[in-house]
Design a protein around this motif. Structure first.
Motif, mmCIF file in Angstrom:
data_model
loop_
_atom_site.group_PDB
_atom_site.id
_atom_site.type_symbol
_atom_site.label_atom_id
_atom_site.label_comp_id
_atom_site.label_asym_id
_atom_site.label_seq_id
_atom_site.Cartn_x
_atom_site.Cartn_y
_atom_site.Cartn_z
ATOM 1 N N THR A 120 0.831 -1.200 0.000
ATOM 2 C CA THR A 120 0.000 0.000 0.000
ATOM 3 C C THR A 120 0.864 1.248 0.000
ATOM 4 O O THR A 120 0.564 2.231 -0.685
ATOM 5 C CB THR A 120 -0.930 0.004 1.229
ATOM 6 O OG1 THR A 120 -1.835 -1.099 1.138
ATOM 7 C CG2 THR A 120 -1.745 1.286 1.289
ATOM 8 N N ASN A 121 1.964 1.192 0.752
ATOM 9 C CA ASN A 121 2.839 2.358 0.834
ATOM 10 C C ASN A 121 3.775 2.458 -0.372
ATOM 11 O O ASN A 121 3.958 3.534 -0.950
ATOM 12 C CB ASN A 121 3.667 2.319 2.112
ATOM 13 C CG ASN A 121 4.303 3.671 2.415
ATOM 14 O OD1 ASN A 121 4.032 4.659 1.751
ATOM 15 N ND2 ASN A 121 5.145 3.704 3.420
ATOM 16 N N VAL A 122 4.371 1.345 -0.774
ATOM 17 C CA VAL A 122 5.299 1.366 -1.911
ATOM 18 C C VAL A 122 4.599 1.871 -3.173
ATOM 19 O O VAL A 122 5.204 2.573 -3.992
ATOM 20 C CB VAL A 122 5.897 -0.033 -2.143
ATOM 21 C CG1 VAL A 122 6.612 -0.112 -3.491
ATOM 22 C CG2 VAL A 122 6.868 -0.380 -1.026
ATOM 23 N N LEU A 123 3.325 1.549 -3.325
ATOM 24 C CA LEU A 123 2.565 1.954 -4.511
ATOM 25 C C LEU A 123 1.809 3.265 -4.308
ATOM 26 O O LEU A 123 0.990 3.642 -5.145
ATOM 27 C CB LEU A 123 1.576 0.845 -4.901
ATOM 28 C CG LEU A 123 2.203 -0.518 -5.224
ATOM 29 C CD1 LEU A 123 1.123 -1.546 -5.525
ATOM 30 C CD2 LEU A 123 3.176 -0.409 -6.389
ATOM 31 N N ASN A 124 2.096 3.954 -3.209
ATOM 32 C CA ASN A 124 1.401 5.196 -2.876
ATOM 33 C C ASN A 124 2.104 6.387 -3.537
ATOM 34 O O ASN A 124 3.202 6.766 -3.122
ATOM 35 C CB ASN A 124 1.381 5.379 -1.353
ATOM 36 C CG ASN A 124 0.574 6.600 -0.932
ATOM 37 O OD1 ASN A 124 0.080 7.357 -1.759
ATOM 38 N ND2 ASN A 124 0.453 6.787 0.365
ATOM 39 N N PRO A 125 1.513 6.996 -4.553
ATOM 40 C CA PRO A 125 2.183 8.114 -5.241
ATOM 41 C C PRO A 125 2.364 9.333 -4.344
ATOM 42 O O PRO A 125 3.262 10.139 -4.561
ATOM 43 C CB PRO A 125 1.246 8.413 -6.412
ATOM 44 C CG PRO A 125 -0.090 7.907 -5.970
ATOM 45 C CD PRO A 125 0.195 6.696 -5.127
#
Length: 210
Positions: A120-125
């Motif tokens: 969720t965080n790694v893919l959070n722009p």
């Protein structure tokens, strides 16, 4: 090295950014409400590891960019201001989201909780944009290693995000009940955050006076 005044300003910005509605907060709060505090904290642990990935990627990238193209500072500064202004509008626009509007999630085992928090965080722009557009405002190539400065700022940001999200996870149920009973508090929260973000955008956009 970054002075105390700049560190306090950076910390304020990091605090406001973590309080703005986003995938990380919504996921962790939703997990805490649907599956309990332990699940929320385990999800948060994954989120914090994701911050480390963003931090390392941004620090190495910014170090290379600013060494190769010194005048990129101005472009990144203006991009950071525009990004904060956009976040301010997202907070105050009609129909804008509030942090405690969680979604229903299925029960997941510990390993998946951690993994989903991480992804969720790694893919959070929002996080990537924060690091890439905001960090350079506080980096001084003439005062030492840009990489080391970036890592120190990242440690502060991760610490603030971890503390705030941990408090929100632990108090998710009570805070959600309180806010759900008062639309006025929800509106106030959005306008306060939006106003601070707008002020930060103006502060960054204006060139420093000698």
């Amino acid at each position: 090295m970054t002075g105390l005044h700049e560190l306090l300003f950076f910390s304020l910005a990091a605090l406001v950014l973590v309080l703005t509605p986003g995938p990380n907060m919504i996921y962790c709060v939703s997990r805490a409400l649907c599956q309990g505090r332990a699940a929320g904290l385990l999800s948060l642990a994954g989120v914090l590891l994701g911050f480390v990935v963003h931090l390392m990627a941004a620090s190495l990238g910014l170090t290379a960019l600013l060494l190769a193209v010194p005048f990129a500072f101005d472009a990144i500064r203006l991009a950071g201001a525009a990004y904060l202004a956009w976040l301010a509008w997202q907070a105050v626009k009609p129909g804008g989201a509030a942090p405690f509007q969680p979604r229903t999630l299925p029960t997941d085992p510990p390993r998946r909780l951690f993994a989903m928090g991480f992804l969720t965080n790694v893919l959070n722009p929002k996080v990537a944009m924060f690091y890439l557009s905001f960090f350079p405002q506080f980096l001084h190539p003439d005062q030492g290693s840009v990489l080391l400065q970036s890592l120190k700022l990242g440690a502060i940001q991760i610490g603030i995000s971890g503390a705030v999200n941990c408090a929100l996870v632990l108090g998710a149920a009570g805070i959600t009940v309180f806010l759900s009973r008062s639309e006025g508090w929800l509106r106030a929260q959005r306008w306060v955050i939006g106003s601070v973000l707008a002020a930060l955008a103006v502060r960054i956009a204006l060139p420093e006076r000698e």
